[in-house]
Design a protein around this motif. Structure first.
Motif, mmCIF file in Angstrom:
data_model
loop_
_atom_site.group_PDB
_atom_site.id
_atom_site.type_symbol
_atom_site.label_atom_id
_atom_site.label_comp_id
_atom_site.label_asym_id
_atom_site.label_seq_id
_atom_site.Cartn_x
_atom_site.Cartn_y
_atom_site.Cartn_z
ATOM 1 N N VAL A 29 -4.934 31.771 15.362
ATOM 2 C CA VAL A 29 -4.978 33.185 14.953
ATOM 3 C C VAL A 29 -3.674 33.578 14.263
ATOM 4 C CG1 VAL A 29 -5.115 35.560 15.777
ATOM 5 C CG2 VAL A 29 -6.597 33.813 16.770
ATOM 6 N N ARG A 30 -2.539 33.137 14.797
ATOM 7 C CA ARG A 30 -1.251 33.463 14.179
ATOM 8 C C ARG A 30 -1.189 32.942 12.737
ATOM 9 N NH1 ARG A 30 3.817 34.663 16.247
ATOM 10 N NH2 ARG A 30 3.177 34.141 18.378
ATOM 11 N N ARG A 31 -1.671 31.734 12.533
ATOM 12 C CA ARG A 31 -1.665 31.163 11.180
ATOM 13 C C ARG A 31 -2.558 31.961 10.240
ATOM 14 N NH1 ARG A 31 -2.328 24.868 13.132
ATOM 15 N NH2 ARG A 31 -0.125 24.506 13.709
ATOM 16 N N PRO A 38 -1.054 42.680 4.423
ATOM 17 C CA PRO A 38 -0.864 43.728 5.437
ATOM 18 C C PRO A 38 -2.041 44.689 5.558
ATOM 19 C CG PRO A 38 1.155 43.413 4.194
ATOM 20 C CD PRO A 38 0.109 42.569 3.526
ATOM 21 N N GLU A 39 -2.644 45.077 4.421
ATOM 22 C CA GLU A 39 -3.764 46.014 4.492
ATOM 23 C C GLU A 39 -4.983 45.390 5.164
ATOM 24 O OE1 GLU A 39 -3.506 44.441 0.177
ATOM 25 O OE2 GLU A 39 -2.139 45.171 1.745
ATOM 26 N N ASP A 40 -5.136 44.055 5.004
ATOM 27 C CA ASP A 40 -6.256 43.377 5.664
ATOM 28 C C ASP A 40 -6.011 43.269 7.174
ATOM 29 O OD1 ASP A 40 -7.598 43.011 3.256
ATOM 30 O OD2 ASP A 40 -6.550 41.133 2.840
ATOM 31 N N ILE A 41 -4.756 43.045 7.555
ATOM 32 C CA ILE A 41 -4.427 43.007 8.986
ATOM 33 C C ILE A 41 -4.656 44.385 9.609
ATOM 34 C CG2 ILE A 41 -2.582 42.628 10.668
ATOM 35 C CD1 ILE A 41 -1.337 40.632 8.748
ATOM 36 N N ALA A 42 -4.284 45.443 8.867
ATOM 37 C CA ALA A 42 -4.511 46.801 9.362
ATOM 38 C C ALA A 42 -5.993 47.054 9.592
ATOM 39 C CB ALA A 42 -3.940 47.820 8.374
ATOM 40 N N HIS A 43 -6.821 46.623 8.654
ATOM 41 C CA HIS A 43 -8.275 46.781 8.812
ATOM 42 C C HIS A 43 -8.769 45.994 10.023
ATOM 43 C CE1 HIS A 43 -12.511 47.160 7.749
ATOM 44 N NE2 HIS A 43 -12.623 45.856 7.929
ATOM 45 N N ARG A 50 -9.487 47.410 21.895
ATOM 46 C CA ARG A 50 -8.082 47.655 22.216
ATOM 47 C C ARG A 50 -7.376 46.426 22.805
ATOM 48 N NH1 ARG A 50 -6.746 53.034 22.061
ATOM 49 N NH2 ARG A 50 -5.042 52.785 23.551
ATOM 50 N N LYS A 51 -8.047 45.671 23.683
ATOM 51 C CA LYS A 51 -7.406 44.494 24.265
ATOM 52 C C LYS A 51 -7.105 43.449 23.205
ATOM 53 C CE LYS A 51 -9.323 44.957 28.938
ATOM 54 N NZ LYS A 51 -10.166 44.331 29.999
ATOM 55 N N SER A 52 -8.052 43.199 22.324
ATOM 56 C CA SER A 52 -7.835 42.240 21.242
ATOM 57 C C SER A 52 -6.777 42.752 20.277
ATOM 58 C CB SER A 52 -9.152 41.995 20.489
ATOM 59 O OG SER A 52 -10.135 41.463 21.344
ATOM 60 N N ARG A 53 -6.746 44.055 20.074
ATOM 61 C CA ARG A 53 -5.781 44.652 19.150
ATOM 62 C C ARG A 53 -4.359 44.428 19.630
ATOM 63 N NH1 ARG A 53 -6.992 50.657 18.731
ATOM 64 N NH2 ARG A 53 -8.774 49.886 17.554
ATOM 65 N N ASP A 54 -4.126 44.588 20.918
ATOM 66 C CA ASP A 54 -2.781 44.385 21.464
ATOM 67 C C ASP A 54 -2.330 42.936 21.290
ATOM 68 O OD1 ASP A 54 -2.662 47.032 22.207
ATOM 69 O OD2 ASP A 54 -3.303 46.673 24.272
ATOM 70 N N LEU A 59 0.800 38.794 17.940
ATOM 71 C CA LEU A 59 0.762 37.564 17.143
ATOM 72 C C LEU A 59 1.167 37.798 15.687
ATOM 73 C CD1 LEU A 59 -2.574 36.013 18.463
ATOM 74 C CD2 LEU A 59 -0.238 35.312 19.049
ATOM 75 N N THR A 60 1.248 39.064 15.275
ATOM 76 C CA THR A 60 1.608 39.395 13.899
ATOM 77 C C THR A 60 3.108 39.239 13.682
ATOM 78 O OG1 THR A 60 -0.213 40.988 13.779
ATOM 79 C CG2 THR A 60 1.516 41.198 12.137
#
Length: 451
Positions: A29-31, A38-43, A50-54, A59-60
């Protein structure tokens, strides 16, 4: 077609990353995140629970935090920022525009905000503090203080040499701003004029007048209207003494337009325009229950009208069957008018000079539609139920309610606007309550009198 392909790719990426997180493949996932814009990561963050978001945020790459925060919706941004250490947040804001940094700091407690400011260098801190001194929904809150200024008493060649020495221009720069020795804005020099003018031409001969300046206290919605009407890419912002204090660029205005559109759409459902899709259950339920409570009161008002004519309803079942038609038609017609008026108010098309004419127009439309649908519904009821009197009563009630709907559809949003209540939030409900109460009162009242 291209947009559909992009949408499908984003959905596929979300699915792949979600599966990788569930399987504990964090390195993978980190790779993937390192290869994304950045805009794609924001989307991706906004579309993740929420758990996956944290986990994704951890990892970002921290170097991308600033650009990602720039692209996030308010609710998601606030949730992530609240968990960041002041020094990390200060580093993240280094690449952000001044107005975006100011927005982030406004969402923080005062003590945390002060800690973040203390982590900044002096020049950046002064710029951010200047932006924070103005309300968020004004030109001062929107503006970026990163501007290039020149003096009017130099020639074009001096300006070109200055720009070459500087090495880069702020994003969305289409003009340089000309000031005098007291920092008063006297004009702006479009880059097209700068590049095509003779090197020995004085700046004052090729610059345009400063008639495009925006006052620092101008509302954000008015700023958006000005950009839309005049097709600006950027515009200078001046204070009450005509000093140049910053500029607003088209990317900031696009955000305002998008937020206004989202606000109108979400407000009609009683929701916040910045509400997180994956917000906690209790938080979301609490917000929505307030609106549901208001709606219950409106429904009870309509129900109380029916209760007043309980004896009439008991005597004739046909009335109970037909009684929903009149308020329903009035609600649909009125909400059409409300939507039109809210749009006109947002675009600045409606004011004291023309609201009377608009009221007469919508009343005429209500009258014409009322006559048409009164005849149609009346005829249907006569054929269906075989009752001439009942057909006449529902026709009269239909005509009255559609006329009222047209008038109320204009007056309610305008009155709410004057009372500083958002018409998009309360206009539809107020209109529906009005047409329900009047429609039922007229229909059941006439039925009581004549049947």
């Amino acid at each position: 077609m291209g947009e559909q392909i992009e949408f499908d790719q984003a959905h596929q990426t979300l699915q792949e990353i979600s599966e990788a997180l569930e399987n504990g493949r964090f390195v993978h996932v980190r790779r993937q995140l390192q290869d994304m814009e950045p805009e794609d990561i924001a989307h991706l963050l906004e579309a993740s629970p929420r758990k996956s978001r944290d986990v994704l945020w951890q990892l970002t790459d921290p170097e991308d935090y600033g650009e990602i925060l720039d692209e996030l919706s308010e609710d998601v941004k606030d949730a992530l920022v609240s968990k960041m250490a002041p020094e990390t947040l200060a580093e993240a804001t280094e690449g952000m525009d001044t107005d975006d940094v100011a927005y982030v700091l406004r969402s923080l407690p005062d003590d945390v905000s002060r800690e973040v400011l203390d982590q900044m260098d002096t020049a950046e801190r002064l710029r951010v503090e200047t932006a924070l001194s103005y309300p968020e929904d004004t030109a001062g809150g929107l503006m970026n203080t990163d501007v290039i200024t020149i003096r009017g008493d130099v020639v074009v060649d001096v300006v070109l040499r200055y720009l070459r020495m500087k090495g880069e221009l702020p994003e969305a720069t289409d003009a340089l701003y000309v000031i005098d020795e007291e920092s008063l804005l006297i004009g702006h020099l479009p880059l097209t004029s700068l590049l095509t003018a003779q090197p020995d031409t004085p700046v004052t001969e090729v610059m345009d007048d400063a008639d495009e300046a925006i006052s620092v206290i101008t509302s954000a919605s008015d700023v958006a209207s000005l950009f839309e009407r005049r097709n600006w890419v950027s515009a200078p912002v001046i204070d009450e003494n005509l000093h140049l204090v910053g500029r607003i660029t088209i990317d900031d205005v696009v955000d305002v337009i998008r937020e206004d559109a989202e606000h109108s759409m979400m407000s009609m459902a009683g929701l916040d325009d910045d509400e997180d899709t994956f917000a906690p259950v209790v938080k979301s339920a609490r917000k929505r229950s307030v609106w549901l409570g208001v709606n219950v009161l409106a429904a009870l008002a309509a129900a109380s009208v029916s209760n007043m004519f309980e004896a009439t309803l008991e005597q004739m079942a046909a009335i109970a069957v037909l009684m929903t038609i009149v308020p329903s038609m009035g609600g649909v017609a009125g909400n059409q008018t409300v939507a039109l008026v809210i749009r006109g108010l947002a675009l600045g098309h409606i004011g004291d000079a023309n609201k009377r004419e608009l009221l007469m127009k919508e009343a005429a439309i209500g009258l014409l539609n009322g006559i048409l649908w009164a005849l149609i519904i009346g005829a249907i009821v006569i054929v269906w139920k075989g009752e001439w009197m009942l057909g006449g009563i529902i026709a009269a009630a239909m005509l009255t309610n559609l006329l009222v709907a047209g008038v109320a559809g204009v007056t309610i949003p305008i009155l709410l606007k004057k009372m500083n209540i958002d018409p998009a939030l309360a206009g539809g409900m107020a209109l529906t309550t009005c047409t329900d109460v009047i429609g039922l009162s007229v229909f059941l009242g006439l039925a009581t009198l004549f049947i």
